[in-house]
Scaffold this motif. Sequence first.
Motif, mmCIF file in Angstrom:
data_model
loop_
_atom_site.group_PDB
_atom_site.id
_atom_site.type_symbol
_atom_site.label_atom_id
_atom_site.label_comp_id
_atom_site.label_asym_id
_atom_site.label_seq_id
_atom_site.Cartn_x
_atom_site.Cartn_y
_atom_site.Cartn_z
ATOM 1 N N LYS A 113 0.442 -1.420 0.192
ATOM 2 C CA LYS A 113 0.099 0.005 -0.170
ATOM 3 C C LYS A 113 1.166 1.268 0.152
ATOM 4 O O LYS A 113 0.653 2.139 -0.785
ATOM 5 C CB LYS A 113 -0.716 0.185 0.675
ATOM 6 C CG LYS A 113 -1.685 1.202 1.397
ATOM 7 C CD LYS A 113 -2.069 1.538 2.723
ATOM 8 C CE LYS A 113 -3.683 2.489 2.137
ATOM 9 N NZ LYS A 113 -2.896 3.567 1.760
ATOM 10 N N LEU A 114 1.584 0.973 0.765
ATOM 11 C CA LEU A 114 3.035 2.292 0.998
ATOM 12 C C LEU A 114 3.294 2.471 0.056
ATOM 13 O O LEU A 114 3.977 3.789 -0.905
ATOM 14 C CB LEU A 114 3.679 2.237 1.924
ATOM 15 C CG LEU A 114 4.935 2.807 1.899
ATOM 16 C CD1 LEU A 114 4.185 4.903 2.502
ATOM 17 C CD2 LEU A 114 5.554 3.147 3.386
ATOM 18 N N LEU A 115 4.276 1.617 -1.401
ATOM 19 C CA LEU A 115 4.253 1.903 -2.481
ATOM 20 C C LEU A 115 3.600 2.570 -2.999
ATOM 21 O O LEU A 115 3.757 2.985 -4.434
ATOM 22 C CB LEU A 115 5.659 0.036 -3.537
ATOM 23 C CG LEU A 115 6.467 -0.514 -2.437
ATOM 24 C CD1 LEU A 115 6.037 -1.612 -3.506
ATOM 25 C CD2 LEU A 115 7.536 0.450 -2.760
ATOM 26 N N ASN A 116 2.189 1.416 -3.842
ATOM 27 C CA ASN A 116 1.234 2.322 -4.312
ATOM 28 C C ASN A 116 0.751 4.442 -4.530
ATOM 29 O O ASN A 116 1.071 5.099 -4.918
ATOM 30 C CB ASN A 116 0.176 1.449 -4.292
ATOM 31 C CG ASN A 116 -1.257 2.203 -5.454
ATOM 32 O OD1 ASN A 116 -0.816 1.725 -6.303
ATOM 33 N ND2 ASN A 116 -2.592 2.631 -4.564
ATOM 34 N N ASP A 117 1.592 4.218 -2.793
ATOM 35 C CA ASP A 117 0.633 5.694 -2.146
ATOM 36 C C ASP A 117 2.190 6.671 -2.549
ATOM 37 O O ASP A 117 1.598 7.432 -3.099
ATOM 38 C CB ASP A 117 0.537 5.391 -0.584
ATOM 39 C CG ASP A 117 -0.741 5.268 -0.216
ATOM 40 O OD1 ASP A 117 -1.428 4.817 -1.277
ATOM 41 O OD2 ASP A 117 -0.701 4.344 1.268
ATOM 42 N N ILE A 118 3.460 6.256 -2.795
ATOM 43 C CA ILE A 118 3.911 6.928 -3.206
ATOM 44 C C ILE A 118 4.792 7.197 -4.610
ATOM 45 O O ILE A 118 5.769 7.585 -4.809
ATOM 46 C CB ILE A 118 5.179 6.554 -1.799
ATOM 47 C CG1 ILE A 118 5.712 5.225 -2.394
ATOM 48 C CG2 ILE A 118 4.734 6.902 -0.628
ATOM 49 C CD1 ILE A 118 7.432 4.919 -1.029
ATOM 50 N N LYS A 119 4.292 5.938 -5.487
ATOM 51 C CA LYS A 119 5.045 6.014 -6.299
ATOM 52 C C LYS A 119 4.955 7.069 -7.271
ATOM 53 O O LYS A 119 5.661 7.681 -8.154
ATOM 54 C CB LYS A 119 3.906 5.514 -7.409
ATOM 55 C CG LYS A 119 2.448 5.302 -7.492
ATOM 56 C CD LYS A 119 1.685 4.668 -8.205
ATOM 57 C CE LYS A 119 0.365 4.989 -8.603
ATOM 58 N NZ LYS A 119 -0.463 4.046 -9.537
ATOM 59 N N ASP A 120 3.571 8.374 -7.186
ATOM 60 C CA ASP A 120 4.358 9.224 -7.962
ATOM 61 C C ASP A 120 5.277 10.724 -7.317
ATOM 62 O O ASP A 120 5.000 12.152 -7.994
ATOM 63 C CB ASP A 120 2.765 9.635 -8.459
ATOM 64 C CG ASP A 120 2.067 9.132 -9.054
ATOM 65 O OD1 ASP A 120 2.194 8.768 -10.073
ATOM 66 O OD2 ASP A 120 1.058 9.256 -8.422
ATOM 67 N N LEU A 121 5.705 9.999 -6.071
ATOM 68 C CA LEU A 121 6.501 11.418 -5.270
ATOM 69 C C LEU A 121 8.118 11.019 -6.161
ATOM 70 O O LEU A 121 8.226 10.671 -6.769
ATOM 71 C CB LEU A 121 6.288 11.203 -3.810
ATOM 72 C CG LEU A 121 5.099 11.135 -3.407
ATOM 73 C CD1 LEU A 121 5.395 10.170 -1.822
ATOM 74 C CD2 LEU A 121 4.599 12.029 -3.274
ATOM 75 N N THR A 122 8.913 11.910 -5.117
ATOM 76 C CA THR A 122 9.773 12.528 -6.556
ATOM 77 C C THR A 122 10.448 11.125 -5.198
ATOM 78 O O THR A 122 10.625 10.970 -4.331
ATOM 79 C CB THR A 122 10.127 13.793 -6.344
ATOM 80 O OG1 THR A 122 11.083 13.778 -4.238
ATOM 81 C CG2 THR A 122 9.399 15.454 -6.152
ATOM 82 N N PRO A 123 12.161 11.445 -6.374
ATOM 83 C CA PRO A 123 12.567 10.185 -5.720
ATOM 84 C C PRO A 123 13.023 10.396 -3.974
ATOM 85 O O PRO A 123 13.256 9.427 -3.189
ATOM 86 C CB PRO A 123 14.014 9.938 -6.143
ATOM 87 C CG PRO A 123 13.750 10.753 -7.475
ATOM 88 C CD PRO A 123 12.656 11.607 -7.309
#
Length: 227
Positions: A113-123
């Motif tokens: 879930k965390l991966l999905n939530d942050i996928k569009d954030l910057t590195p």
Amino acid sequence: MSLLPLEANPDLLHLLGVPKKWSIVDVYGLDEDALAYIPKPVLALILLCPGTDQFLQHAEQQIEKLKEEGQVLDSDLFFMKQCVTNTCGTVALIHSVANNADKVGLEDGPFKKLLNDIKDLTPEEKGEKLFKSEHEAFNLLSTHQELALEGQTEVNPNDQAKNHFFALVEKAGHLYELNGSKEFPINHGSTTPESFLEDAAKVCREFIARDAEDVNFTVLALAAAEN
């Protein structure tokens, strides 16, 4: 913030939600015969390099060259920055898993879930979110520390690890080096799922050749678990 150094621990692999049919295995050689012994398929290689002057100098030259020439970066490639000292093993493992989530069949849970939530954030934002997540069922910082303490003696969290882990993965027909201490991923050229192991081993051999007198290299693989 500084943590105890942690290798690319296979226990962490399964805590992230990777099924037991996958494992982190040692790679004992990079020639054709040695690679044949690795359980297949292989989804990622993780290389431990000594943080020598040669290593750092090459990294700087490589980054400057790519800034000038540009490179292909797949839009679905997951890349995060290492924002906490001594976590390069954990970051390499996350890069290996996150870019193969569908292939490994990553289980539903807080990490997925965390991966999905942050996928569009910057590195940078991805690194911050992953290490600052305080989900009740998954806290990467505390998990990292617990695993790092297992079997460790006389380890000072204020001592920065001299060696550095990074991951090599295949994504959309390209071989990427994912190093959380670099500004961006490095595209090492075309590859396929079938040729990935040989192509990634070649990249590892090139790193070793640049620092041939140093023996502090280790190669691990995210691969099918041995029966």
